[in-house]
Design a protein around this motif. Structure first.
Motif, mmCIF file in Angstrom:
data_model
loop_
_atom_site.group_PDB
_atom_site.id
_atom_site.type_symbol
_atom_site.label_atom_id
_atom_site.label_comp_id
_atom_site.label_asym_id
_atom_site.label_seq_id
_atom_site.Cartn_x
_atom_site.Cartn_y
_atom_site.Cartn_z
ATOM 1 N N GLY A 175 25.043 -21.198 51.636
ATOM 2 C CA GLY A 175 25.950 -20.551 50.701
ATOM 3 C C GLY A 175 25.828 -19.044 50.723
ATOM 4 N N ARG A 206 34.631 -17.600 49.667
ATOM 5 C CA ARG A 206 34.040 -18.936 49.702
ATOM 6 C C ARG A 206 35.100 -20.000 49.987
ATOM 7 N NH1 ARG A 206 32.560 -21.871 45.098
ATOM 8 N NH2 ARG A 206 34.607 -21.207 44.337
ATOM 9 N N PRO A 217 27.443 -24.648 49.656
ATOM 10 C CA PRO A 217 27.011 -25.426 48.492
ATOM 11 C C PRO A 217 26.646 -24.617 47.261
ATOM 12 C CG PRO A 217 25.295 -25.404 50.172
ATOM 13 C CD PRO A 217 26.501 -24.779 50.793
ATOM 14 N N ARG A 218 26.363 -23.311 47.426
ATOM 15 C CA ARG A 218 25.936 -22.545 46.252
ATOM 16 C C ARG A 218 26.287 -21.068 46.395
ATOM 17 N NH1 ARG A 218 21.991 -24.758 48.467
ATOM 18 N NH2 ARG A 218 21.581 -26.063 46.633
ATOM 19 N N ASP A 235 32.543 -22.683 37.536
ATOM 20 C CA ASP A 235 32.332 -22.947 38.957
ATOM 21 C C ASP A 235 30.963 -23.608 39.107
ATOM 22 O OD1 ASP A 235 31.623 -22.710 41.755
ATOM 23 O OD2 ASP A 235 33.278 -21.289 41.951
ATOM 24 N N THR A 237 29.164 -24.307 41.556
ATOM 25 C CA THR A 237 28.287 -23.859 42.633
ATOM 26 C C THR A 237 27.484 -22.613 42.257
ATOM 27 O OG1 THR A 237 29.899 -22.395 43.707
ATOM 28 C CG2 THR A 237 29.955 -24.737 44.308
ATOM 29 N N GLU A 239 24.758 -20.333 40.773
ATOM 30 C CA GLU A 239 23.383 -20.398 40.286
ATOM 31 C C GLU A 239 23.015 -19.009 39.755
ATOM 32 O OE1 GLU A 239 21.923 -23.754 43.552
ATOM 33 O OE2 GLU A 239 21.010 -21.757 43.546
#
Length: 373
Positions: A175, A206, A217-218, A235, A237, A239
């Motif tokens: 990601g 993205r 994925p992130r 969202d 994804t 973090e």
């Protein structure tokens, strides 16, 4: 500052000064507030660069925070030793650190380990090293969204690099890394506007990668000043990676009144001299507190807010105050560091205070650049 009655010590006679005190309940309140802002511990990837302690990592793990971030291999190793199973080293490994990356994934095969990259040659070298030993490492594409410290700007070159990462043996595309260290405006509205200017381009980038069949994925985003804003994004994804707020400091307390964190790490210092009628000298030298702020602004003394810092040497801090006559050598003062992250790194351990009592000491495990790897 420090108006909370929990900032007290019943008996400090066994504490050498200068010392870094950690008020456990306040630190845990900060972690809980971080989780509250995120909405769920699974949305967090807090940065360990602030605390560097295995003990705090284990507390975060017990509260359900399973993803963690580091800036050095020592911090990454500390996290893994403490039980973290998902560690992101938000730093581009180059030179001998590529070998250390191989050694890390070999030593901790059960840890999902991720690093960053922003250069094709760097990514290729990392892939060759991993492929040579039959290992795979996760890689986040480090995007430059305005700080211009590391990263690559959104665009065709960034897309080509993500394709390279996705197809290079030994590498696993994990990601995007979106650190916005330039977003530190005191006004919440201005920070919200800054994030609003960053996010659409990141999201569109993205989405374009995903349409091309690539896994993203992130998105590891933000720091303490902005993570509450990213927390509002719908969202899954994203973090959130705050760091300073776990311990907090005088700089962040003064700059961001919208963030309800308290300083959990406070320096204990003692008066060692009263050389003139209006001066106090304390034992809080430059070896005990970060000096990246200008002289005179490195610490805040809540009990002496009017004092002027007139000299700061290796073992002494000289204060000028009309209240000097109120103090005698041996008297204690609390000082709140303006920048807690590098201050923690100056201390081998911290004294843990709970309910006003000295209950433990915790090693600052990752203060060194190297543990075993």
């Amino acid at each position: 500052m420090l108006s909370d009655p929990r900032y007290r010590i019943v008996d400090s006679n066994k504490i050498l000064s200068p010392a870094l005190l950690l008020f456990r309940e306040i630190m845990e309140d900060n972690v809980d507030e971080m989780i509250r802002i995120a909405g769920h511990p699974a949305r967090l990837r807090p940065h360990s660069k602030t605390h560097k302690m295995a003990a705090i990592t284990r507390i975060e793990l017990a509260k359900g925070i399973v993803k963690h971030k580091a800036a050095t291999f020592a911090e990454a190793e500390m996290l893994a030793d403490a039980g973290a199973k998902d560690v992101c080293l938000a730093y581009n490994p180059v030179g001998p650190n590529i070998v250390r990356a191989v050694d890390f994934v070999s030593k901790f095969p059960s840890v999902v380990f991720t690093v960053t990259a922003d250069n094709p040659a760097q990514a290729a070298a990392l892939g060759r090293a991993m492929e040579a030993v039959g290992k795979t490492i996760g890689v986040l594409l480090d995007l430059d969204v305005g700080q211009h410290r590391t990263g690559i700007a959104v665009g065709d070159s960034a897309a080509r690099l993500y394709h390279q990462i996705s197809t290079t043996p030994g590498l696993r595309a994990e990601g995007l890394h979106v650190y916005d260290g330039h977003v530190h405006q005191p006004s919440l509205n201005e920070r919200q506007a800054a994030v609003a200017a960053i996010w659409p381009a990141v999201r569109a980038f993205r989405d374009a990668l995903v349409r091309e069949g690539l896994a993203v994925p992130r998105i590891v985003a933000g720091g303490t000043p902005s993570f509450s804003i990213y927390a509002q994004l719908d969202d899954p994804t994203v973090e959130l990676s705050p760091g300073t707020c776990v311990l907090n400091d005088a700089g962040y307390t003064q700059a961001y009144p919208d963030l309800k964190f308290q300083p959990a790490a406070v320096l204990l210092t003692r008066v060692v001299s009263r050389p003139t009628a209006d001066r106090l000298t304390v034992d809080l030298g430059t070896k005990a507190v970060a000096t990246d702020s200008p002289s005179g602004k490195r610490v805040v003394f809540p009990a002496l807010t009017e004092a002027t810092h007139v000299a700061h040497n290796e073992e002494h801090l000289v204060l000028e105050t009309p209240r000097a006559s109120e103090f005698q050598p041996g008297d204690e003062l609390f000082a709140v560091p303006r920048h807690v992250c590098p201050t923690v790194a100056l201390h081998k351990d911290v004294y843990v205070i709970s309910s006003g009592k000295l209950v433990d000491s915790w090693e600052v495990t990752a203060r060194d650049r190297r543990l075993t790897i």
